[in-house]
Scaffold this active site. Structure first.
Site, PDB file in Angstrom:
ATOM      1  N   SER A  62       4.664  17.733  20.890  1.00  0.00           N
ATOM      2  CA  SER A  62       4.125  16.335  20.879  1.00  0.00           C
ATOM      3  C   SER A  62       5.347  15.426  21.022  1.00  0.00           C
ATOM      4  O   SER A  62       5.253  14.399  21.757  1.00  0.00           O
ATOM      5  CB  SER A  62       3.363  16.142  19.676  1.00  0.00           C
ATOM      6  OG  SER A  62       4.395  16.151  18.493  1.00  0.00           O
TER       7      SER A  62
ATOM      8  N   LEU B 140       6.812  24.305  18.613  1.00  0.00           N
ATOM      9  CA  LEU B 140       7.800  24.279  19.456  1.00  0.00           C
ATOM     10  C   LEU B 140       7.893  22.770  19.924  1.00  0.00           C
ATOM     11  O   LEU B 140       8.487  22.488  21.008  1.00  0.00           O
ATOM     12  CB  LEU B 140       7.534  25.057  20.723  1.00  0.00           C
ATOM     13  CG  LEU B 140       7.503  26.626  20.462  1.00  0.00           C
ATOM     14  CD1 LEU B 140       7.324  27.473  21.677  1.00  0.00           C
ATOM     15  CD2 LEU B 140       8.480  26.852  19.591  1.00  0.00           C
ATOM     16  N   GLY B 141       7.580  21.747  19.191  1.00  0.00           N
ATOM     17  CA  GLY B 141       7.874  20.356  19.441  1.00  0.00           C
ATOM     18  C   GLY B 141       7.320  19.781  20.762  1.00  0.00           C
ATOM     19  O   GLY B 141       7.902  18.966  21.577  1.00  0.00           O
TER      20      GLY B 141
ATOM     21  N   ASP C 133      12.466  16.203  15.857  1.00  0.00           N
ATOM     22  CA  ASP C 133      11.763  16.610  17.239  1.00  0.00           C
ATOM     23  C   ASP C 133      11.812  15.793  18.348  1.00  0.00           C
ATOM     24  O   ASP C 133      12.362  16.321  19.390  1.00  0.00           O
ATOM     25  CB  ASP C 133      10.244  16.935  17.024  1.00  0.00           C
ATOM     26  CG  ASP C 133       9.872  18.101  16.159  1.00  0.00           C
ATOM     27  OD1 ASP C 133      10.446  18.737  15.363  1.00  0.00           O
ATOM     28  OD2 ASP C 133       8.683  18.518  16.487  1.00  0.00           O
TER      29      ASP C 133
HETATM   30  O1  PMV Z   1       6.733  24.213  12.676  1.00  0.00           O
HETATM   31  P1  PMV Z   1       7.364  22.585  12.440  1.00  0.00           P
HETATM   32  O2  PMV Z   1       7.918  22.051  13.896  1.00  0.00           O
HETATM   33  O3  PMV Z   1       6.310  21.921  11.853  1.00  0.00           O
HETATM   34  O4  PMV Z   1       8.511  22.744  11.552  1.00  0.00           O
HETATM   35  C1  PMV Z   1       8.351  22.387  10.193  1.00  0.00           C
HETATM   36  C2  PMV Z   1       9.845  22.548   9.540  1.00  0.00           C
HETATM   37  C3  PMV Z   1       9.746  22.290   8.007  1.00  0.00           C
HETATM   38  O5  PMV Z   1      11.250  22.684   7.502  1.00  0.00           O
HETATM   39  C4  PMV Z   1       8.861  23.476   7.431  1.00  0.00           C
HETATM   40  C5  PMV Z   1       9.344  20.941   7.627  1.00  0.00           C
HETATM   41  C6  PMV Z   1      10.081  19.832   7.933  1.00  0.00           C
HETATM   42  O6  PMV Z   1       9.379  18.675   7.757  1.00  0.00           O
HETATM   43  O7  PMV Z   1      11.233  19.761   8.051  1.00  0.00           O
END
Ligand code: PMV
Length: 308
Positions: free
Chosen positions: A108, A105-106, A148
């Site tokens: 960091s 959920l971002g 993010d």
């Molecule tokens: O779960 P998270 O926030 O790490 O999202 C990863 C998103 C992916 O598309 C799976 C990977 C990326 O680098 O975009």
């Protein structure tokens, strides 16, 4: 070096609405900022040379922020403050958050953006804040895509294509979402590798699946801009099934989505890397999703609002 921090700063958390995994292979994705991701408050310590501290009770964090700390959060925060030419001693920082950490959920990016704003001020320019956040994000994620940090700083919905500047997507009204944390840890790198492997071994099946996820972003964006939520929900459902076909869902994530749909959601899907982490569901207009089945599983779903 600036001697002062500003007293308050905040930043958004994020969910990926549509397009996770396919975004890695060049297709667009839609990410949304969750208001109230984090709020920080800074107070001066008695001496300007006292060690800087950070406490965020909801994330079980209580740290001294030093450059040589073993804790990545402490090192990342130190990087952000140094990047901003801010003070690195003499302040105590306390945070409150509504989002869980390490759940995709971002968290960091929310922390590093809010910290950059403590140093630079809430009105600091977007690019400057994102650059400072990325200095910290690199401690956690090596070479982060930056989505993010952009969403944490800008809020709203952004369309993101690898290698390009994110594009804001206008909303007619706030977008309500139910976030359902599975409580299962996941590794983004492992999930990304799983999809790449399937693409290598079964390109005739995996490539059309990625194309479908890209098309879901285009269709989903139009539905979102028109506030056509039943269509958006249907597109979320199709995306979840397609991500499942690529191997990144799990029984728990499938069950959370099914519970949300049974409880009245217009659509539901995993968000982010999958394998664990969170699902999101779209509540029907003017009412909420019935949570009984989800609560009976011992998870703690919560509703969020994405600002236009
Ligand atoms: O779960 P998270 O926030 O790490 O999202 C990863 C998103 C992916 O598309 C799976 C990977 C990326 O680098 O975009």
């Amino acid at each position: 070096m600036a001697l002062r921090l500003h007293p308050h700063a905040s930043a958004c958390g994020k969910v990926i609405l549509l397009g996770e995994h396919s975004v890695v292979h060049g297709y667009p994705a839609l990410a949304a900022g969750l208001s109230d991701g984090i709020a920080l408050e800074a107070n001066a310590l008695p001496n300007a040379t006292d060690t800087m501290t950070l406490a965020i009770p909801e994330w079980d964090l209580d740290l001294s922020l030093t450059a040589d700390s073993e804790h990545p959060v402490a090192r990342a925060c130190h990087e952000v403050l140094t990047h901003c030419d801010g003070p690195v001693t003499g302040w105590s920082i306390r945070g409150r958050s509504r989002i869980p950490s390490r759940a995709g959920l971002g968290s960091s990016a929310a922390l590093t953006v809010a910290l950059a704003r403590l140093a630079l001020g809430e009105d600091a320019e977007h690019g400057e804040v994102v650059a400072a956040s990325l200095a910290g994000e690199r401690v956690f994620h090596g070479q982060p895509s930056g989505i993010d940090s952009h969403v944490a700083a800008a809020g709203g919905v952004l369309q993101f294509i690898r290698g390009r500047d994110p594009e804001p997507v206008p909303l007619r009204e706030p977008l309500r979402l139910l976030v359902m944390p599975s409580g299962v840890p996941r590794s983004t790198a492992d999930q990304v590798a799983k999809v790449s492997d399937r693409l290598k071994r079964l390109p005739a099946l995996a490539r059309p699946a990625l194309e479908l996820l890209g098309a879901a972003v285009r269709e989903g964006r139009t539905a979102l801009e028109r506030a056509d939520y039943s269509r958006l929900g249907e597109i979320m459902d199709i995306s979840h099934e397609t991500l499942s076909g690529l191997g990144v869902s799990s029984r728990v994530l499938d069950e959370l989505c099914a519970d949300a749909r049974d409880g009245g959601a217009l659509g539901a899907k995993l968000t982010g890397a999958g394998g664990g982490g969170c699902c999101i569901a779209l509540p029907p207009e003017h009412t909420s999703i019935a949570l009984d089945a989800l609560l009976a599983r011992g998870i703690e779903p919560f509703e969020v609002e994405v600002s236009p």
